[in-house]
Design a protein around this motif. Structure first.
Motif, PDB file in Angstrom:
ATOM      1  N   TYR A 255     -15.625  -3.288   3.052  1.00  0.00           N
ATOM      2  CA  TYR A 255     -14.003  -3.077   3.284  1.00  0.00           C
ATOM      3  C   TYR A 255     -13.386  -2.249   2.270  1.00  0.00           C
ATOM      4  CZ  TYR A 255      -9.374  -4.216   5.047  1.00  0.00           C
ATOM      5  OH  TYR A 255      -8.002  -4.310   5.699  1.00  0.00           O
ATOM      6  N   PHE A 256     -13.598  -3.005   0.924  1.00  0.00           N
ATOM      7  CA  PHE A 256     -12.787  -2.229  -0.122  1.00  0.00           C
ATOM      8  C   PHE A 256     -13.523  -0.886  -0.479  1.00  0.00           C
ATOM      9  CE2 PHE A 256     -11.362  -6.714  -0.331  1.00  0.00           C
ATOM     10  CZ  PHE A 256      -9.940  -6.379  -0.675  1.00  0.00           C
ATOM     11  N   ALA A 257     -14.818  -0.669  -0.122  1.00  0.00           N
ATOM     12  CA  ALA A 257     -15.152   0.660  -0.253  1.00  0.00           C
ATOM     13  C   ALA A 257     -14.421   1.672   0.681  1.00  0.00           C
ATOM     14  CB  ALA A 257     -16.994   0.516  -0.019  1.00  0.00           C
ATOM     15  N   SER A 258     -14.179   1.211   1.904  1.00  0.00           N
ATOM     16  CA  SER A 258     -13.667   1.912   2.709  1.00  0.00           C
ATOM     17  C   SER A 258     -12.183   2.320   2.227  1.00  0.00           C
ATOM     18  CB  SER A 258     -13.387   1.430   4.222  1.00  0.00           C
ATOM     19  OG  SER A 258     -14.697   1.133   4.462  1.00  0.00           O
ATOM     20  N   ILE A 259     -11.550   1.447   1.625  1.00  0.00           N
ATOM     21  CA  ILE A 259     -10.356   1.780   0.971  1.00  0.00           C
ATOM     22  C   ILE A 259     -10.132   2.786  -0.227  1.00  0.00           C
ATOM     23  CG2 ILE A 259      -8.184   0.746  -0.109  1.00  0.00           C
ATOM     24  CD1 ILE A 259      -8.667  -1.778   1.617  1.00  0.00           C
ATOM     25  N   ILE A 260     -11.133   2.824  -1.090  1.00  0.00           N
ATOM     26  CA  ILE A 260     -11.402   3.510  -2.284  1.00  0.00           C
ATOM     27  C   ILE A 260     -11.987   4.912  -1.532  1.00  0.00           C
ATOM     28  CG2 ILE A 260     -13.093   3.952  -3.887  1.00  0.00           C
ATOM     29  CD1 ILE A 260     -13.479   0.994  -4.372  1.00  0.00           C
ATOM     30  N   ALA A 261     -12.650   4.867  -0.429  1.00  0.00           N
ATOM     31  CA  ALA A 261     -12.870   6.177   0.152  1.00  0.00           C
ATOM     32  C   ALA A 261     -11.772   6.888   0.727  1.00  0.00           C
ATOM     33  CB  ALA A 261     -13.903   6.019   1.251  1.00  0.00           C
ATOM     34  N   VAL A 262     -10.658   6.335   1.078  1.00  0.00           N
ATOM     35  CA  VAL A 262      -9.483   6.562   1.885  1.00  0.00           C
ATOM     36  C   VAL A 262      -8.540   7.254   0.526  1.00  0.00           C
ATOM     37  CG1 VAL A 262      -7.103   6.012   2.686  1.00  0.00           C
ATOM     38  CG2 VAL A 262      -9.523   5.391   3.757  1.00  0.00           C
ATOM     39  N   ILE A 263      -8.635   6.535  -0.360  1.00  0.00           N
ATOM     40  CA  ILE A 263      -7.883   7.020  -1.614  1.00  0.00           C
ATOM     41  C   ILE A 263      -8.241   8.313  -2.140  1.00  0.00           C
ATOM     42  CG2 ILE A 263      -7.206   6.473  -4.015  1.00  0.00           C
ATOM     43  CD1 ILE A 263      -7.024   3.512  -3.218  1.00  0.00           C
TER      44      ILE A 263
ATOM     45  N   MET B  40       0.676  -1.090  -0.061  1.00  0.00           N
ATOM     46  CA  MET B  40       0.130  -0.137  -0.181  1.00  0.00           C
ATOM     47  C   MET B  40       0.903   1.325  -0.032  1.00  0.00           C
ATOM     48  SD  MET B  40      -2.917  -1.033  -0.156  1.00  0.00           S
ATOM     49  CE  MET B  40      -3.809   0.611  -0.070  1.00  0.00           C
ATOM     50  N   ASP B  41       2.090   1.257   0.341  1.00  0.00           N
ATOM     51  CA  ASP B  41       3.048   2.278   0.367  1.00  0.00           C
ATOM     52  C   ASP B  41       3.203   3.063  -0.881  1.00  0.00           C
ATOM     53  OD1 ASP B  41       4.846   4.223   2.041  1.00  0.00           O
ATOM     54  OD2 ASP B  41       6.228   3.221   0.638  1.00  0.00           O
ATOM     55  N   ARG B  42       3.283   2.517  -1.904  1.00  0.00           N
ATOM     56  CA  ARG B  42       3.577   2.964  -3.015  1.00  0.00           C
ATOM     57  C   ARG B  42       2.109   3.615  -3.822  1.00  0.00           C
ATOM     58  NH1 ARG B  42       5.742  -0.488  -8.119  1.00  0.00           N
ATOM     59  NH2 ARG B  42       7.532  -0.642  -6.687  1.00  0.00           N
ATOM     60  N   LEU B  43       1.152   2.999  -3.569  1.00  0.00           N
ATOM     61  CA  LEU B  43      -0.376   3.675  -3.808  1.00  0.00           C
ATOM     62  C   LEU B  43      -0.461   4.957  -2.847  1.00  0.00           C
ATOM     63  CD1 LEU B  43      -3.039   3.538  -5.277  1.00  0.00           C
ATOM     64  CD2 LEU B  43      -3.779   1.904  -3.454  1.00  0.00           C
ATOM     65  N   LEU B  44      -0.278   4.723  -1.738  1.00  0.00           N
ATOM     66  CA  LEU B  44      -0.543   5.887  -0.718  1.00  0.00           C
ATOM     67  C   LEU B  44       0.198   7.097  -1.119  1.00  0.00           C
ATOM     68  CD1 LEU B  44      -1.341   4.003   2.366  1.00  0.00           C
ATOM     69  CD2 LEU B  44      -3.068   4.760   1.065  1.00  0.00           C
ATOM     70  N   ASN B  45       1.560   6.984  -1.427  1.00  0.00           N
ATOM     71  CA  ASN B  45       2.322   7.987  -1.703  1.00  0.00           C
ATOM     72  C   ASN B  45       1.823   8.942  -2.752  1.00  0.00           C
ATOM     73  OD1 ASN B  45       4.693   7.624   0.140  1.00  0.00           O
ATOM     74  ND2 ASN B  45       5.530   6.180  -1.035  1.00  0.00           N
TER      75      ASN B  45
ATOM     76  N   THR C 258      -7.851  12.053   9.456  1.00  0.00           N
ATOM     77  CA  THR C 258      -9.020  12.406   9.109  1.00  0.00           C
ATOM     78  C   THR C 258      -9.807  11.122   8.449  1.00  0.00           C
ATOM     79  OG1 THR C 258      -8.418  14.805   8.606  1.00  0.00           O
ATOM     80  CG2 THR C 258     -10.278  13.919   7.565  1.00  0.00           C
ATOM     81  N   LEU C 259      -8.696  10.564   7.652  1.00  0.00           N
ATOM     82  CA  LEU C 259      -9.150   9.617   6.783  1.00  0.00           C
ATOM     83  C   LEU C 259      -9.485   7.944   7.783  1.00  0.00           C
ATOM     84  CD1 LEU C 259      -6.856  10.192   3.760  1.00  0.00           C
ATOM     85  CD2 LEU C 259      -9.567  10.767   4.223  1.00  0.00           C
ATOM     86  N   THR C 260      -8.461   7.950   8.579  1.00  0.00           N
ATOM     87  CA  THR C 260      -8.628   6.592   9.401  1.00  0.00           C
ATOM     88  C   THR C 260      -9.915   6.205   9.861  1.00  0.00           C
ATOM     89  OG1 THR C 260      -6.281   6.708  10.260  1.00  0.00           O
ATOM     90  CG2 THR C 260      -7.560   5.261  11.330  1.00  0.00           C
ATOM     91  N   PRO C 261     -10.667   6.931  10.272  1.00  0.00           N
ATOM     92  CA  PRO C 261     -12.178   6.438  10.619  1.00  0.00           C
ATOM     93  C   PRO C 261     -12.877   5.891   9.603  1.00  0.00           C
ATOM     94  CG  PRO C 261     -11.500   8.701  11.781  1.00  0.00           C
ATOM     95  CD  PRO C 261     -10.522   8.403  10.743  1.00  0.00           C
ATOM     96  N   PHE C 262     -12.738   6.135   8.491  1.00  0.00           N
ATOM     97  CA  PHE C 262     -13.416   5.421   7.237  1.00  0.00           C
ATOM     98  C   PHE C 262     -13.121   3.825   7.371  1.00  0.00           C
ATOM     99  CE2 PHE C 262     -12.757   9.336   4.137  1.00  0.00           C
ATOM    100  CZ  PHE C 262     -13.745   9.974   4.922  1.00  0.00           C
ATOM    101  N   MET C 263     -12.022   3.470   8.049  1.00  0.00           N
ATOM    102  CA  MET C 263     -12.004   2.105   8.018  1.00  0.00           C
ATOM    103  C   MET C 263     -13.029   1.288   8.642  1.00  0.00           C
ATOM    104  SD  MET C 263      -9.649   1.837   5.710  1.00  0.00           S
ATOM    105  CE  MET C 263      -8.945  -0.126   6.200  1.00  0.00           C
TER     106      MET C 263
END
Length: 710
Positions: free
Chosen positions: A460-468, A382-387, A427-432
């Motif tokens: 779960y993946f909707a949360s990850i998309i929301a984080v992105i 996830m590090d490369r994507l989150l960067n 801000t984004l962590t509570p989306f998980m």
């Protein structure tokens, strides 16, 4: 930290120190059993574990953060450094990974330079033996002057012998490493000049020109002169010269104290890890494998065994126990009392308790992923994507913690140095989906979405998309511009078999924590909800649709009609969820008659309701942590506003587009197919143009730096 303030009435305080993944926490759990207390180190939000030795109540055990050295570059290293220098434990047990002796002994040699007695526990004895590694502990003791004990914390081997030696108090005198003669002369001159504790360690840090360390003490000018003269007389030496000497000594010690009966065993284990990593870290396969793993996890914990156990509690145990209690209360002839206890308290609390098996299984799987080493790979993936969205691997580590609870996840962001990244992560962590939100997911998956594990994992993946998406927005509107970087460093350990006892303990701890909340917060919320839905504003007992709660819900309901859940019961549930997300389920169980929920909301509306509750502002405890960690009220309010807006807009678009897709199914399929083909064609042409005539001679290729084949 004052030792007496930390654990009172103890005669011996032992600090556990070691590298990450050395088995330190496993040893702590073996030593303390259930006699533990978890809090935070004073002044920082890094987890502090303290406990009482289960075989001697006068011995206190302190689990310090996992560190690689005593030179504090991270908050964890700073905490360990400050505790050892200020807290002054009576004894250090240094936990060393027997399979990685050379790397682990770097910290050991630093600890040996402190004025604190030390014993070394060579952990993972069983793994070392399996790899054919034999370590001569007597030779190691001679070289470093402190006792070495071979143990296996996971299998509880050798721990009693280790603790007997520690408690006896006859700790061997350690021997700090001897450096080059010119270095030793300078260290001796400094130690003869200063009057401070930990003289040798202090002298080493000053000779290394550690400016951060020098700021913490009053350095005499005479010492500065010695340091300058040393470096002037040895211009070829760098500030890392002492570290290089340390590594050189460690290499010699390890060579003289270890033998390998099966020279290829360790290499074989590493080769196996490399082979697995070529698959799970492959840029094309990494995400599909991650998705498959999560589908399996949710299938078993939510739709399979966990779903069956939860259904047993909800459909069999709850009605049975409610019937028994109602029978007991019938002679009292007090309908309000029966309603309060049976419908309010039991209905509200047991509706949440029924999800404990699913939550325990889910966190059992997470514990297995962490212990096996795969969770480290997920963070790396996830590090490369989150960067690309202004975050990093450390942000994802916080988000993984957030799958348990948002509060410690938000607190863990202290390790992120970049202020933009830290605030965005908060801000984004509570989306998980935390354990409380898992109750909402499980409830609606079982009641309205067919119990499908794929539906559950989609949240779960909707949360990850929301984080992105949220990260991209926050990257554009950064609150504070900064050029500070925060490099993410994470060790990828060799794959290991998780310890069953450790996994079961984490499952039990999570279940116990959830039950404790059910017995306090949820119980209180259930009583308050019953009162509000049973009485009007004149405190006359009325039907639910005439109650105080109904009037509040009907006021809010119009806001949620475009989102697919316009019934006032669901509006109230979103409001009570601010107290604790589990109360969303409690509220609906109290307000909606048994088996009637499908008449209040459609399946698609239910899906959107879950999405909204995943993304909207978290519980009060998480909100409080967010305000505390961001330092300013304005930042905390901005986070809440962002979460509300994202939740509302995403749910609005999802519901409206979904309705159109359901209404015009054929047109939707054609449109989506055309878009997929267009994207595939675009990227195929782009790839062919970029690599036209490529023969993989990368050194001569003009696209060398950006080539996807490299």
């Amino acid at each position: 930290m004052n030792k007496k303030e930390q654990i009172p009435e103890t005669r011996l305080t032992i600090a556990l120190c070691g590298n990450p993944n050395s088995g330190k926490t496993t040893l702590f759990n073996q030593l303390t059993g259930s006699n533990q207390k978890v809090g935070n180190w004073p002044g920082v939000t890094v987890e502090q574990k303290t406990g009482i030795y289960k075989d001697d109540k006068s011995v206190a055990i302190v689990d310090t953060p996992g560190i690689y050295s005593l030179s504090p570059f991270t908050i964890d290293e700073q905490v360990a450094h400050d505790y050892l220098f200020s807290g002054k434990p009576d004894l250090i047990i240094n936990i060393v990974d027997s399979t990685n002796l050379e790397r682990n002994l770097f910290l050991t040699t630093q600890l040996a330079e402190l004025d604190i007695p030390m014993v070394v526990a060579l952990n993972m004895l069983d793994e070392a033996e399996a790899q054919g590694i034999h370590i001569d502990t007597e030779k190691l003791s001679e070289q470093l002057g402190c006792a070495f004990f071979s143990i296996s914390a996971a299998k509880n081997i050798g721990i009693d012998k280790l603790m007997q030696y520690c408690i006896a108090g006859n700790i061997a005198q350690r021997k700090p490493l001897r450096y080059l003669a010119r270095t030793e002369d300078a260290l001796t001159a400094i130690t003869n000049t200063i009057e401070l504790p930990n003289k040798r360690w202090t002298a080493v840090k000053l000779l290394e020109r550690d400016k951060n360390f020098a700021k913490t003490i009053d350095v005499p000018q005479e010492v500065n002169d010695i340091v300058e003269r040393y470096h002037k007389e040895n211009p070829e030496l760098s500030t890392s010269d002492i570290a290089e000497q340390r590594y050189s000594h460690i290499e010699k010690i390890v060579a003289s104290c270890t033998t390998s009966q099966k020279k290829t065993s360790k290499q074989h284990a590493e080769r196996m890890t490399d082979k697995i990593d070529k698959i799970v870290l492959n840029k094309w396969l990494a995400f599909p494998i991650f998705a498959l793993v999560m589908v399996i996890v949710f299938f078993v914990s939510v739709g399979g065994l966990g779903g069956w156990l939860s259904g047993l509690i909800a459909d069999e145990l709850t009605p049975w126990s409610q019937g028994i209690v109602a029978g007991w209360l019938e002679p009292a002839n007090q309908p309000w009392l029966t309603s309060l206890i049976v419908d309010g308290v039991m209905g509200g609390v047991l509706s949440v308790v029924s999800f404990v098996p699913q939550i325990m299984l889910l966190f059992g799987f997470i514990a297995i992923l962490e212990a096996s080493g795969y969770m480290s790979r997920i963070a790396f993936i996830m590090d490369r994507l989150l960067n690309k969205i202004g975050l990093g691997g450390k942000s994802f580590v916080s988000m993984i913690i957030g799958c348990g609870c948002s509060v410690p996840a938000i607190m863990s962001t202290r390790t992120i140095k970049n202020i933009n990244e830290r605030n965005s992560t908060i801000t984004l962590t509570p989306f998980m989906p935390c354990s409380a939100k898992m109750a909402i997911i499980s409830f609606f998956t079982a009641k309205l979405l067919g119990g499908n594990a794929l539906v559950a994992v989609s949240f779960y993946f909707a949360s990850i998309i929301a984080v992105i998406l949220g990260g991209l927005i926050l990257k554009v509107f950064s609150r504070k511009k900064t050029s500070a970087s925060d490099t993410f460093l994470m060790e990828l350990p060799v794959y290991r078999m998780p310890s069953p006892s450790s996994v079961l303990k984490q499952m039990w701890d999570r279940g116990k924590s959830f039950l404790a909340k059910a017995g306090t917060v949820i119980l209180t919320a259930s009583v308050v909800l019953w009162l509000l839905q049973s009485f009007n504003w004149r405190f006359n007992m009325v039907t639910t649709d005439q109650s105080m709660l109904a009037s509040i819900g009907k006021l809010l309901a119009p806001l949620f009609v475009p989102l697919g859940f316009g019934s006032w019961e669901f509006a109230v549930a979103t409001l009570t969820g601010i107290a604790a997300k589990e109360t969303v389920v409690t509220t609906l169980e109290i307000l909606i008659p048994e088996g009637m929920i499908a008449t209040y909301i459609s399946s698609w509306g239910a899906y959107c309701f879950v999405i909204y509750n995943l993304l909207t502002i978290p519980c009060v405890a998480a909100i409080s942590a967010s305000f505390t960690e961001q330092g300013k009220v304005r930042n905390g309010l901005m986070s809440m506003l962002f979460q509300l807006v994202v939740a509302y807009v995403v749910t609005l678009v999802l519901y409206q587009v979904g309705n159109l897709a359901i209404k015009y199914t054929s047109a939707t399929i054609v449109t989506v197919s055309c878009l997929v083909l267009a994207f595939a064609l675009y990227f195929s042409v782009r790839y062919l143009v970029k690599h036209k005539g490529c023969n993989y001679e990368c050194d001569h290729c003009p696209n060398n730096e950006h080539c996807t084949k490299r």
